[in-house]
Design an enzyme around this catalytic site. Structure first.
Site, PDB file in Angstrom:
ATOM      1  N   CYS A   1       0.858  -1.179   0.000  1.00  0.00           N
ATOM      2  CA  CYS A   1       0.000   0.000   0.000  1.00  0.00           C
ATOM      3  C   CYS A   1       0.890   1.224   0.000  1.00  0.00           C
ATOM      4  CB  CYS A   1      -0.985  -0.023   1.156  1.00  0.00           C
ATOM      5  SG  CYS A   1      -0.225  -0.178   2.768  1.00  0.00           S
TER       6      CYS A   1
ATOM      7  N   ARG B   1      -2.252  -0.826   5.460  1.00  0.00           N
ATOM      8  CA  ARG B   1      -3.472  -1.328   4.837  1.00  0.00           C
ATOM      9  C   ARG B   1      -3.226  -2.699   4.213  1.00  0.00           C
ATOM     10  NH1 ARG B   1      -4.802   3.656   1.031  1.00  0.00           N
ATOM     11  NH2 ARG B   1      -2.588   4.028   1.361  1.00  0.00           N
TER      12      ARG B   1
END
Lengths: 153, 307
Positions: free
Chosen positions: B252, B257
């Site tokens: 990410c 994430r």
């Protein structure tokens, strides 16, 4: 930079933070987060009157208003913030700026150094990334105050 | 002693149901005294460094992704000595069952779980739905300070290779699947940071060539729980085009994430080889002469020089 350059209300807050250990500073920031006043109803129902500070980690909206003296000259600048309860760090920054700057004159607010948030001694505990949100918030307030002063003069 | 694994239909469909617990299960475990007696350690890990202080699951300790898990100087995770100290101070021993939960659909909790896994902590689980689901169900929160009895944790050398990819690994990975879990705007190169998030200074926008775009939150349902196995298969086997046995790298912006996606691929769908590229876009988007693709197309991987 020393706190002598700051308006006394803000200098007092900075002194309070600096007198504490790091974990206590976080606790104090949490108290500021809880002390952030609610928006007045006239703003609550009009989110379009507030501006988002996109540099903040969580949604933070603010606006400034200038109160007029009886003779029509500008006096106190009032600050209004909105941030969700799930974002206590962002709310805490807003709380510090509210308590430190609300009710001051435009000149006093514009005199606050842009890197004032660094003085709180939170950078290590909060991390530089998160501190950027507070610096951006202060910057936005100063820009808005400068713009409304310019519009009047 | 490892704590018994939760049995329910939703989890049973996953490849590794032992990696999740439900809010009901955790509430019952707390009720039984498992947290109070240290048999189970509950860890809260949030994006907001003060959120835990506003109220947390009774008995939970806090681990901050940045100040506790990241090395203060080098862009890396803490070393074995620092992790041992952190774990022990939170009441965690090497054989403790750890349940991690947090805000934003467990995004940061998954990141903390991934770091625990770098140190080979065996029994570490996620609370499905995280903090938001716990609160939505009206379960108890407290501000009472948790003072755990100190655990005993050995200094374990981190074993990064199985679940962590570095930039060189990604360059060598071309030809095998990559999953980009950022927002569509970040993927296409329209922006270099999350919408409404601070600019973190990547010089280039776009994605790693050939990466499929599956934003991380699509693996989560509205209540913050992971989607069912069928739904995850539609997403990753269908849309992303992964096939069983694939060697996958997810990335990410800084690896948080993508930890959420790493968890889904590794433990829910059962891919053996899934690595999280934590350098992610803040490294790739700034690195000199690495290939980048712009726009919504995945792009093709560059032919290595000399071939």
């Amino acid at each position: 930079m020393t706190t002598q350059a700051l308006p006394s209300s803000l200098a007092e807050i900075v002194d309070d933070f600096q007198a504490l250990t790091e974990p206590e500073r976080l606790q104090l920031l949490l108290e500021f987060s809880e002390g952030l006043p609610e928006l007045p109803d006239r703003l609550k129902d009009h989110p379009e009157l507030l501006e988002q500070v996109v540099e903040c980690q969580s949604p933070l909206f603010l606006t400034v208003e200038t109160e007029k003296d009886d003779d029509g000259s500008a006096s106190a600048v009032r600050l209004f913030f909105k941030a969700p309860a799930e974002a206590p760090t962002t709310r805490g920054f807003a709380g510090v700026l509210h308590e430190g700057l609300d009710g001051l004159s435009a000149e006093e607010i514009l005199s606050v150094p842009d890197d004032m948030p660094e003085l709180l001694g939170l950078t290590r505990a909060i991390t530089p990334l998160r501190m950027r949100g507070m610096t951006a918030m202060l910057g936005r307030i100063k820009r808005k105050v400068a713009a409304s002063s310019a519009a009047r003069s | 002693m490892p704590y018994p694994v939760e049995q329910n239909d939703k989890f049973a469909a996953y490849a590794h149901p032992e990696r999740l617990v439900s809010t009901e299960w955790l509430a019952a475990a707390i009720e039984s005294g498992a947290v109070a007696n240290g048999g189970l350690v509950v860890v809260e890990s949030d994006e907001d460094v003060l959120l835990y202080e506003t109220g947390h699951i009774p008995g939970a300790v806090k681990i901050d992704w940045h100040t506790d898990l990241n090395d203060e100087v080098t862009r890396d995770y803490v070393d074995g000595a620092a992790f041992a100290e952190l774990a022990a101070s939170k009441g965690i021993s090497r054989d403790t069952t750890v349940v991690i939960y947090g805000d934003k659909s467990n995004w940061w909790a998954a990141y903390a779980l991934w770091v625990f896994t770098l140190f080979g902590h065996e029994d570490v689980r996620l609370l499905d739905g995280g903090r938001d689901k716990w609160i939505a169900e009206g379960r108890e929160l407290t501000r009472e300070k948790t003072t755990p009895a100190r655990g005993s944790y050995p200094e374990v050398e981190r074993n990064d290779a199985p679940i962590r990819a570095f930039k060189e690994d990604v360059l060598a990975h071309f030809g095998k699947p990559l999953i980009d879990v950022r927002s569509p705007e970040e993927y296409t190169g329209q922006r270099t940071h999350m919408p409404a998030y601070p600019e973190e200074g990547a010089l280039r926008g776009g994605h790693i060539p050939t990466a499929a775009s599956i934003p991380w939150a699509r693996a989560a349902a509205a209540d913050g729980t992971y989607r069912s196995r069928d739904e995850l298969e539609t997403l990753y086997l269908g849309e992303a085009g992964l096939t069983e046995g694939d060697d996958v790298v997810a990335y990410c912006r800084i690896g948080e994430r993508s930890s959420h996606t790493w968890f889904a691929l590794k433990y829910l769908l059962g891919f053996d080889s899934v690595r999280n590229y934590d350098g992610s876009w803040t490294e790739w988007g700034n690195a000199v002469r690495v290939p980048i693709a712009k726009g919504a197309e995945r792009g093709s991987f560059p032919v290595p020089a000399g071939v």
